[in-house]
Design a protein around this motif. Structure first.
Motif, PDB file in Angstrom:
ATOM      1  N   ILE A 193      43.479   9.259  17.992  1.00  0.00           N
ATOM      2  CA  ILE A 193      42.506   8.496  17.619  1.00  0.00           C
ATOM      3  C   ILE A 193      42.658   6.901  17.554  1.00  0.00           C
ATOM      4  N   ARG A 194      43.763   6.637  16.744  1.00  0.00           N
ATOM      5  CA  ARG A 194      43.979   5.306  16.486  1.00  0.00           C
ATOM      6  C   ARG A 194      44.408   4.540  17.779  1.00  0.00           C
ATOM      7  N   ASP A 195      45.071   5.248  19.002  1.00  0.00           N
ATOM      8  CA  ASP A 195      45.398   4.677  20.107  1.00  0.00           C
ATOM      9  C   ASP A 195      44.327   4.692  21.058  1.00  0.00           C
ATOM     10  N   ALA A 196      43.128   5.127  20.586  1.00  0.00           N
ATOM     11  CA  ALA A 196      42.020   5.050  21.734  1.00  0.00           C
ATOM     12  C   ALA A 196      42.170   5.928  22.741  1.00  0.00           C
ATOM     13  N   LYS A 197      42.957   7.156  22.600  1.00  0.00           N
ATOM     14  CA  LYS A 197      43.073   8.204  23.479  1.00  0.00           C
ATOM     15  C   LYS A 197      41.949   9.393  23.444  1.00  0.00           C
ATOM     16  N   ALA A 198      41.786   9.580  22.030  1.00  0.00           N
ATOM     17  CA  ALA A 198      40.964  10.685  21.820  1.00  0.00           C
ATOM     18  C   ALA A 198      39.644  10.066  21.027  1.00  0.00           C
ATOM     19  N   THR A 199      38.636  10.724  21.138  1.00  0.00           N
ATOM     20  CA  THR A 199      37.130  10.477  20.299  1.00  0.00           C
ATOM     21  C   THR A 199      37.355  11.185  19.133  1.00  0.00           C
ATOM     22  N   CYS A 200      36.908  10.852  17.892  1.00  0.00           N
ATOM     23  CA  CYS A 200      36.948  11.283  16.619  1.00  0.00           C
ATOM     24  C   CYS A 200      35.792  12.441  16.865  1.00  0.00           C
ATOM     25  N   VAL A 201      36.146  13.712  16.507  1.00  0.00           N
ATOM     26  CA  VAL A 201      35.125  14.719  16.746  1.00  0.00           C
ATOM     27  C   VAL A 201      35.133  15.565  15.404  1.00  0.00           C
ATOM     28  N   THR A 202      33.879  15.744  14.748  1.00  0.00           N
ATOM     29  CA  THR A 202      33.867  16.411  13.621  1.00  0.00           C
ATOM     30  C   THR A 202      32.777  17.530  13.339  1.00  0.00           C
ATOM     31  N   SER A 203      32.369  17.835  14.670  1.00  0.00           N
ATOM     32  CA  SER A 203      31.268  18.953  14.869  1.00  0.00           C
ATOM     33  C   SER A 203      31.208  19.417  16.074  1.00  0.00           C
ATOM     34  N   CYS A 204      30.856  20.588  16.429  1.00  0.00           N
ATOM     35  CA  CYS A 204      30.449  21.117  17.669  1.00  0.00           C
ATOM     36  C   CYS A 204      29.452  20.290  18.587  1.00  0.00           C
ATOM     37  N   GLU A 205      28.519  19.732  17.928  1.00  0.00           N
ATOM     38  CA  GLU A 205      27.386  18.939  18.486  1.00  0.00           C
ATOM     39  C   GLU A 205      28.149  17.695  18.922  1.00  0.00           C
ATOM     40  N   GLU A 206      29.119  17.012  18.339  1.00  0.00           N
ATOM     41  CA  GLU A 206      30.014  15.700  18.862  1.00  0.00           C
ATOM     42  C   GLU A 206      30.786  16.141  19.972  1.00  0.00           C
ATOM     43  N   MET A 207      31.188  17.352  19.940  1.00  0.00           N
ATOM     44  CA  MET A 207      31.981  17.860  21.128  1.00  0.00           C
ATOM     45  C   MET A 207      31.041  17.800  22.467  1.00  0.00           C
ATOM     46  N   ILE A 208      30.026  18.604  22.225  1.00  0.00           N
ATOM     47  CA  ILE A 208      29.052  18.683  23.369  1.00  0.00           C
ATOM     48  C   ILE A 208      28.379  17.390  23.757  1.00  0.00           C
ATOM     49  N   ASP A 209      28.302  16.296  22.693  1.00  0.00           N
ATOM     50  CA  ASP A 209      27.945  14.975  23.232  1.00  0.00           C
ATOM     51  C   ASP A 209      29.120  14.427  23.841  1.00  0.00           C
ATOM     52  N   LEU A 210      30.121  14.540  23.803  1.00  0.00           N
ATOM     53  CA  LEU A 210      31.227  14.113  24.406  1.00  0.00           C
ATOM     54  C   LEU A 210      31.439  14.521  26.066  1.00  0.00           C
ATOM     55  N   VAL A 211      31.492  15.970  26.233  1.00  0.00           N
ATOM     56  CA  VAL A 211      31.533  16.500  27.424  1.00  0.00           C
ATOM     57  C   VAL A 211      30.202  16.972  28.091  1.00  0.00           C
ATOM     58  N   GLY A 212      29.296  16.797  27.440  1.00  0.00           N
ATOM     59  CA  GLY A 212      27.937  17.277  28.205  1.00  0.00           C
ATOM     60  C   GLY A 212      27.415  16.229  29.050  1.00  0.00           C
ATOM     61  N   VAL A 213      26.567  16.682  29.890  1.00  0.00           N
ATOM     62  CA  VAL A 213      25.862  15.678  30.731  1.00  0.00           C
ATOM     63  C   VAL A 213      25.001  14.332  30.284  1.00  0.00           C
ATOM     64  N   LEU A 214      25.179  13.453  30.489  1.00  0.00           N
ATOM     65  CA  LEU A 214      24.624  12.132  29.822  1.00  0.00           C
ATOM     66  C   LEU A 214      23.047  12.272  29.735  1.00  0.00           C
ATOM     67  N   GLY A 215      22.837  12.172  28.298  1.00  0.00           N
ATOM     68  CA  GLY A 215      21.320  12.277  28.218  1.00  0.00           C
ATOM     69  C   GLY A 215      20.513  13.554  27.714  1.00  0.00           C
ATOM     70  N   GLU A 216      21.442  14.783  27.955  1.00  0.00           N
ATOM     71  CA  GLU A 216      21.003  16.090  27.973  1.00  0.00           C
ATOM     72  C   GLU A 216      21.357  16.794  26.647  1.00  0.00           C
ATOM     73  N   GLU A 217      22.353  16.464  26.184  1.00  0.00           N
ATOM     74  CA  GLU A 217      22.728  17.187  25.183  1.00  0.00           C
ATOM     75  C   GLU A 217      23.518  16.324  23.970  1.00  0.00           C
ATOM     76  N   ALA A 218      22.721  15.314  23.699  1.00  0.00           N
ATOM     77  CA  ALA A 218      23.354  14.224  22.888  1.00  0.00           C
ATOM     78  C   ALA A 218      23.375  14.720  21.369  1.00  0.00           C
TER      79      ALA A 218
END
Length: 303
Positions: A193-218
């Protein structure tokens, strides 16, 4: 094998590292199971915090229609598979040994449950035993099969960071779960996270937001608790903030302090009085005292 209907075409991203074929043991369709999937990896010697988080996020992903891909190991891998089994979406275990070999041996029941509704996958022929090198080679498959990888817990020399490196090389999304700053098991996640290689994720919703299709599963934006003050109009909030807490003030004084005209102040004061925010006193208007309000002796005497 490549070209078969069930072959996941995302493995082509591995180019020369693409496996020649895969052995499957289970009931799910490999291609379909990995179309919308997340790789969940982490420490074998996981903490209770890590296993809890992995289970919760994997269960949430599976319930939301996202498959979970992991390595079938003790710790975070096992917790991720168990969490995914609680949902309706198949989970895929990618092993560093033959698909017919139960390693680790303590996961015999877990692998049986995965085969019943998901898949055991390996590029090793049946009967092959695991080695350290095979674990590292196996990690590229976890990263390639899924849309993104989530590292739940990882020490600075964790094998999970090897999977994260493969995900980055393949230009897949990478998430990391933060942990206590005193935990060595989370040091690798914090570095990602500190090296900006990964996004901080604290829930399944945030992970879906990261990998999902833009605008569909925010993911739903998280905020603090809603308090009554939040529903007031902007001008009414300005007037309320200008009303003194103890001694009263006249409408003109309140209007000047709030920066609004006198009619707006009078209208707002009437609405605030009806809602129980303010009260009329001989000196003008003041905040309405409640049972929890602390009064000084002088203000109590004057009331």
């Amino acid at each position: 094998m490549p070209g078969d209907v069930e072959w996941p075409t995302q493995l082509d991203d591995l180019e020369t590292g693409q496996p020649l074929g895969l052995w499957l043991h289970g009931s799910a369709d490999l291609r379909f199971s990995c179309l919308r999937s997340v790789g969940v990896v982490g420490a074998r010697a996981a903490t209770p915090y890590g296993t809890h988080v992995a289970t919760e996020i994997a269960a949430g992903l599976s319930s939301a229609g996202w498959g979970v891909v992991s390595g079938g190991a003790y710790g975070i891998d096992g917790a991720a598979h168990r969490g995914a089994l609680a949902g309706a979406t198949p989970t895929v275990a990618v092993l560093a040994c033959g698909a017919d070999v139960c390693y680790p041996s303590g996961h015999q029941d877990l692998f049986a449950a995965i085969r019943k509704s998901g898949l055991i996958v390996s590029e090793c022929p049946p009967g092959v035993r695991p080695t350290r090198a095979r674990f590292l080679v196996r990690n590229r498959l976890i990263a390639a099969l899924s849309r993104g990888t989530l590292v739940v817990e990882a020490a600075l020399r964790s094998g999970a960071l090897n999977t994260a490196a493969h995900a980055l090389a393949l230009k897949r999304h990478l998430g990391a779960v933060p942990g206590p700053i005193t935990s060595l098991n989370s040091a690798g996640c914090h570095r990602l996270i500190r090296d900006a290689k990964a996004t901080c994720v604290t829930s399944c919703e945030e992970m879906i937001d990261l990998v999902g299709v833009l605008g569909e599963e925010a993911a739903v934006e998280q905020g603090g608790p809603v308090v009554p003050h939040d529903v007031l109009s902007p001008n009414t909030r300005l007037v309320l903030d200008a009303v003194p807490a103890r001694r009263g003030a006249g409408p003109a004084t309140i209007a000047t302090t709030a920066g609004v005209d006198l009619p707006t102040a009078l209208s707002s004061l009437g609405s605030l009085a009806a809602a129980g925010y303010v009260e009329r006193v001989p000196q003008g208007w003041r905040l309405r005292h409640t049972r929890n309000t602390r009064h000084s002796p002088s203000s109590s005497a004057s009331g």
